[in-house]
Structures are given as structure tokens and as C-alpha cells.
Design an enzyme around this catalytic site. Structure first.
Site, PDB file in Angstrom:
ATOM      1  N   GLY A 211      56.454  20.353  47.744  1.00  0.00           N
ATOM      2  CA  GLY A 211      55.015  21.283  47.395  1.00  0.00           C
ATOM      3  C   GLY A 211      55.271  22.760  47.853  1.00  0.00           C
ATOM      4  O   GLY A 211      56.194  23.656  47.815  1.00  0.00           O
ATOM      5  N   GLU A 433      37.271  48.791  33.818  1.00  0.00           N
ATOM      6  CA  GLU A 433      36.815  46.926  34.154  1.00  0.00           C
ATOM      7  C   GLU A 433      35.541  46.529  34.355  1.00  0.00           C
ATOM      8  O   GLU A 433      35.508  45.391  34.379  1.00  0.00           O
ATOM      9  CB  GLU A 433      36.665  47.713  36.281  1.00  0.00           C
ATOM     10  CG  GLU A 433      37.509  48.396  36.791  1.00  0.00           C
ATOM     11  CD  GLU A 433      38.391  47.471  36.804  1.00  0.00           C
ATOM     12  OE1 GLU A 433      38.788  46.056  36.564  1.00  0.00           O
ATOM     13  OE2 GLU A 433      39.465  48.085  36.552  1.00  0.00           O
TER      14      GLU A 433
END
Length: 622
Positions: A211, A433
Site C-alpha cells: 500500500g 485563480e
């Protein structure tokens, strides 16, 4: 003496510092002591005679008896009318003294040092012999210690516990229920083997935990150690390999030897990829120390001799580099994937880490779990810890949602910087942005907006965050194109507002991200006109020393790949430009709000967009 005393008195009457007075007093005391010693030394000793005085006393027939000690070159002389003998220092040889004593018929006695010298010589030789023996014993002892350390160098460095008391059980592990079920069976094998052996089942020899970093692999191993109640060995893969040849293989042998003596038991090897990489690649050849260590581990796990009762648990986040022989049945029989937790898993993990923290009753762990898709267990633990630190810094009694939100921003984007002052640069960053945020909110198939802010974090002057999807692994072509368009939204907004010549370098990372994503769509995912062919592969064998990403194709195909990449990027660019040009008043309005408030939450921005769409009959999407 009198002059010195008068000098001291004069100095003491004058107004000089006390330090000088003390120095003069000490000098006076030393001078008096020295003169007294000279006077004592000048006085003759009444119990001694000089050699010439002795000869004179012998000539005057005043000597009764003489005792000569040749070893000390001294003589004790007894005179007439005196009971106490007097001491006389003699020369090394005194033949005239003996002759004079005999001529005067004086009684004398001579003590010769012959016997004492022999004894002293023998004692001196024995002392030297003892010192030599002691020195040799020290050398032998040190060499024995050095050889003992050399023998222990090849011993295993595994931490051993008869009853592992890690303080962690399966109750402390949350969010990975499937992995827990697999490992609970392993514990049942160890505690109640007859439950499985009665029907012919065998205990698995190895369990490999796979993992990403931070998902709880090592935590699972600690929980197994706390639950099993059997002897437990723990070691890291890097502790096997040293710079000396053969040490790694010797440590593997010693580890499994100790494990067989304490069977049934558990062996946990963390970061096994340090010694378990594929053989026959890289540098070092067949006699590479790492390969010899791996060969010994393969033999011990499933070789000619069995190791019943020993279960090996290993953890790695790089299963692609492990040797094939290590992954076959009979060695690591089970491979348990410990993946990112889902929504319920994140909620359970937050409940575990919130036990020992003072949380405000208004905090909703469910809301935090919804805001943190893609977070691992380690990320969530760090999130609550950062929130607790912020709470202490702000001198609050309990953690509130304000600290949690700030902690999420810090974990995702870094430490908060100083806000920008109102200037042309701040307005340009605001348009950049808002371009990302507006395209992401209006383009079909894009993820929902989380937040847009002008507060610098890390190296970014402004940030736009989108909530990651909880469904890992599957992404549609429309979603990928939406990501490309939203990533290009900042550069498109700069061009629309400030012109082509005034664009900035702020879109550097955006362009790199777009190029990589679109290239994967063309060469690996079959999402272009080139068809369903994988022209490149992601085979980043870092241990080979290079990135073998490029596939085998002709120059014509390479030119077609470039054309397809450029076509997809321009398609997304044109769509993004169309959206921003159609919603220019909305973009200006959002920029004014962002400059004033410095942060706009996703829900607030969506409310503004919905209000704008109701009041204006302008298409808000592609």
C-alpha cells in the site's frame, strides 16, 4: 626587616586600594618565613658531626664506638661521656677511617649491603615480571572482546519480545477492515491451529502488506503483535545489508534460527524492498551482497528445511520492484492491499485519533471526513495534531472547526504566508485563480470547488482547491478534458484581461501538468485519434538508473503524437476561453470579491454563480 615594616605601615596609612595592602602584607609574611627557614638551616645540628670533626675526635681518643652503614654511607659515633650517638656522613669509600680506627683500638662495626641488595634485586625483577604479565593479559582481553564483536557483527539485529506489548490492538486500527479480516485469520492460525489443521489447511508462511505510505501497514503489524500473544521479531529490510560481504545472509540465518527456537512466532520485516528487489538487474552482478541476502531469505522461507510455526509479515509500498520468487505461493502466500481509506474509513480513523484530544461539541467528524478524500491514516493523524497545535497556540480550550480548516489548508498546501498588498500583482493573481475556479465550476464533469484564496501558502502566491473524488482509479475522458481546461483557466484569464503580451510565468506548473496529462491520454489511455494503442509505458525502474518511459515507434508516429497532444490542448483552451469571455462580468465581480475577502469558499462561489445565471440570460457553460 624594620624597613619593610615601616614601608607596610606607611602604605596602610595612605589612601591606597585595599588590594595593594593585601599584596604587601602577603609579601611581608613570605619574607619572614623565608628568613626564618634560613636561620634554622644555618644553625648546626647538635646530634651530627662532620667527617673532619670525626677524624679529630678519633685522634684525641674521644671515640668509644663507631657503627658504619655502607648502604646509607652513614656512621653512628658514640663519644666519651655521651650516651646519645652522633650521626656522621661518610664518603663512598672510607679506607683511611677504618685504618685510623684500628690504630686507635676503637671498637667499630660495619654493615655491608650485600644480602639486602640481592633481595631488592629479586623483588625488582619480580615486580617487572608481574607488570609484563598484566600488560599481556590486557592485550589478550581486548583481542577477545574484538573477536567477540566481530562474531556478533553477523548476528541478527531484530528486536525480540517474548510477549509483544506494543500497546496497540485491532481496536486502534480503523479504515482498513478487509486487511484486518485477513490478518485476524493469521492470529487464529497461531492461537488455534487445530481449527484449520483438522480439515487439512496449512498455516500461511508469509503475508505481504502492500500500500501507499501512511496507510497503516506498520500499524497493522504492531496490532498483530499485540493480539497474537506469541514471540515477535521485528526488523527493517535495510538492517540486513552491510558493507561487508556475507553479513546480510548471516543475519537472515541467525534470525530464522532464533525464530525456530521460539516457534510458533511472528517475524515482521518492514520495507522489504530494501533487500527483495529483482535479481539480475542493476549493478553488482550475481555476487551482489543484496542478492545473496535475498537468496538466503528465499531459502529460509521455503527451502529444503521447513520452518513450521513461523509466519513472516512484510510491508512495502513498492511491490513492482520485488523479486518474482519472493511473491510466489509458499513464501508470501497472501498479499494484502492496504489502500487509501474511503469515507467511512476516514471517519473511523478520525474517531480513533480524536479520543485523546479535546474537541468542541460542534465539530463534525463526518464533515471533516467528507473534506479529506485521498488522505491516508497518517495524514488524518497529522491533521488533528496540527489542529491541536493551532488550538494551543491560540490559547483555546478545545479544538474548533476554525483550527481544523486551517490545519487542512496547512497539510494540503503548506504554511500560510503574508497576504499580498492591494496592487496590480494582487489583481493579476486574483484573475488567475478565479480563472481556475470559474472554469472548474462551469465546465461539465469537473470536480466541485473547495476554496479559492489569495493567501500565499508554500511557494504559491494563490491557490484554487478542488475536492478530490472518493472513487479511486476510474476517470472518464470528459473528466480528464475538464481537468485540462480548468488547469488552463488561469493563463486564459490573464490573456483575456491583460493581453497576450502581459501573461506571466505563473502558469508554468499548469502547463507542465497539462502536457503530462494529455500525453498520457494520447500514448497510454487510447483517448485520441491514434486509436487503442499503448505507445508508451510507465516503467520507471529507478534502480536501473534511467527512466525507460518512451516506447518503440517511428518518427511519423512521434509526429502524430505531437499533433494529437496539441489538438487536445487547443480544444480545451478554446472551450475555456469561450466560457470566460461569455462570463466576463461574473469573472470581474468574483475578482472584486476575492480581493476584498482574500478567500471564497466553494459553496459561496457556487451561490454567486447561480444568482448570476438567474439574472443574466448568458450561457454559463460550454
Amino acid at each position: 626587616m624594620k624597613n619593610i615594616s615601616q614601608l607596610v605601615l606607611k602604605r596602610s596609612k595612605s589612601k591606597q586600594p585595599k588590594l595593594k595592602l593585601k599584596i604587601l602584607s602577603a609579601a611581608l609574611l613570605l619574607s619572614q618565613t623565608f628568613l626564618t627557614a634560613l636561620e634554622v638551616q644555618a644553625k648546626p645540628n647538635p646530634n651530627s658531626l662532620s667527617y673532619s670533626e670525626l677524624i679529630q675526635e678519633i685522634n684525641q681518643e674521644q671515640v668509644v664506638k663507631v657503627q658504619i652503614d655502607e648502604s646509607n654511607q652513614k656512621a653512628l659515633v658514640t663519644l666519651k661521656g655521651q650516651s646519645t650517638p652522633k650521626r656522621v656522613s661518610l664518603f663512598e669509600r672510607n679506607p683511611e677511617l677504618i685504618a685510623r680506627l684500628r690504630s686507635k683500638n676503637v671498637e667499630f662495626d660495619v654493615n655491608r649491603p650485600g644480602d639486602n641488595a640481592a633481595i631488592y634485586g629479586l623483588l625488582t625483577n619480580l615486580l617487572f615480571l608481574f607488570l609484563l604479565i598484566g600488560f599481556l593479559m590486557v592485550i589478550v582481553k581486548r583481542s577477545a572482546n574484538a573477536s567477540g564483536q566481530a562474531m556478533n557483527f553477523a548476528k541478527s539485529k531484530a528486536r525480540f519480545q517474548i510477549e509483544a506489548k506494543t500497546g496497540i490492538t485491532f481496536q486502534d486500527v480503523a479504515g482498513i477492515e478487509e486487511a484486518k479480516e485477513e490478518l485476524e485469520e493469521v492470529i487464529t492460525f497461531l492461537k488455534q491451529p487445530e481449527k484449520f489443521t483438522a480439515i487439512g489447511a496449512k498455516i500461511p508462511k508469509g503475508v505481504l502488506l502492500i500500500g501507499p505510505p501512511g496507510t497503516g501497514k506498520t500499524l497493522l503489524a504492531k496490532a498483530i503483535a499485540g493480539e497474537a500473544g506469541v514471540p515477535f521479531f521485528s526488523i527493517s529490510g535495510s538492517e540486513f545489508v552491510e558493507m561487508f560481504v556475507g553479513v546480510g545472509a548471516s543475519r537472515v540465518r541467525d534470525l530464522f534460527k532464533k525464530a525456530k527456537e521460539n516457534a510458533p512466532c511472528l517475524i515482521f520485516i518492514d520495507e522489504i524492498d530494501a533487500v527483495g528487489r529483482q535479481r539480475g538487474v542493476g549493478y553488482g552482478g550475481g555476487n551482489d551482497e543484496r542478492e545473496q541476502t535475498l537468496n538466503q531469505m528465499l531459502t529460509e522461507m521455503d527451502g529444503f528445511e521447513g520452518n513450521t510455526g513461523i509466519i513472516v509479515i512484510a510491508a512495502t509500498n513498492r511491490p513492482d520492484v520485488l523479486d518474482v520468487a519472493l511473491l510466489r505461493p509458499g513464501r508470501f502466500d497472501r498479499q494484502v492491499t492496504v489502500d487509501y481509506p474511503d469515507f467511512n474509513g476516514r471517519k473511523e480513523i478520525l474517531e480513533v485519533h480524536a479520543r485523546n484530544k479535546k474537541m468542541d461539541p460542534e465539530i463534525s467528524l463526518e464533515m471533516i471526513a467528507r473534506r479529506t478524500p485521498g488522505f491516508t491514516g497518517a495524514d488524518l493523524a497529522n491533521l488533528l495534531n496540527e489542529a491541536a497545535i493551532l488550538t494551543g497556540r491560540r490559547r483555546k480550550e478545545a479544538i474548533t472547526m476554525v483550527e481544523v480548516n486551517d490545519a487542512i489548508d496547512r497539510v494540503v498546501a503548506g504554511m500560510e504566508g503574508t497576504p499580498l498588498v492591494d496592487s496590480k500583482s494582487k489583481r493579476l493573481i486574483a484573475y488567475h485563480e478565479i480563472g481556475h475556479a470559474l472554469i472548474g465550476s462551469l465546465y461539465p464533469g469537473h470536480r466541485p470547488l473547495e476554496k479559492v484564496t489569495l493567501i500565499p501558502r508554500g511557494r504559491a502566491a494563490g491557490l484554487t482547491w478542488f475536492t478530490p473524488s472518493d472513487e479511486q482509479g476510474l476517470t472518464t475522458r470528459s473528466e480528464l478534458l475538464a481537468q485540462v481546461a480548468a488547469t488552463l483557466g488561469g493563463r486564459v484569464a490573464e490573456e483575456i484581461v491583460f493581453g497576450h503580451d502581459e501573461v506571466t510565468t505563473g502558469a508554468l506548473s499548469d502547463i507542465e501538468k497539462v502536457t503530462t496529462l494529455v500525453r498520457d491520454m494520447v500514448t497510454r489511455l487510447g483517448m485520441s485519434d491514434l486509436g487503442l494503442v499503448a505507445l508508451e509505458h510507465d516503467n520507471n525502474n529507478s534502480f536501473l538508473g534511467y527512466d525507460n518511459r518512451r516506447g518503440e515507434y517511428s518518427e511519423d508516429v512521434a509526429a502524430s503524437i505531437d499533433l494529437q497532444i496539441r489538438a487536445l490542448v487547443m480544444q480545451c483552451y478554446n472551450n475555456a476561453r469561450k466560457i470566460l469571455e461569455n462570463n466576463r462580468p461574473l469573472m470581474d465581480h468574483l475578482v472584486d470579491i476575492l480581493i476584498e475577502q482574500e478567500t471564497i469558499e466553494g459553496d459561496h462561489l457556487r451561490e454567486i454563480i447561480e444568482s448570476y445565471q438567474k439574472n443574466a440570460n448568458i450561457p454559463a457553460s460550454v
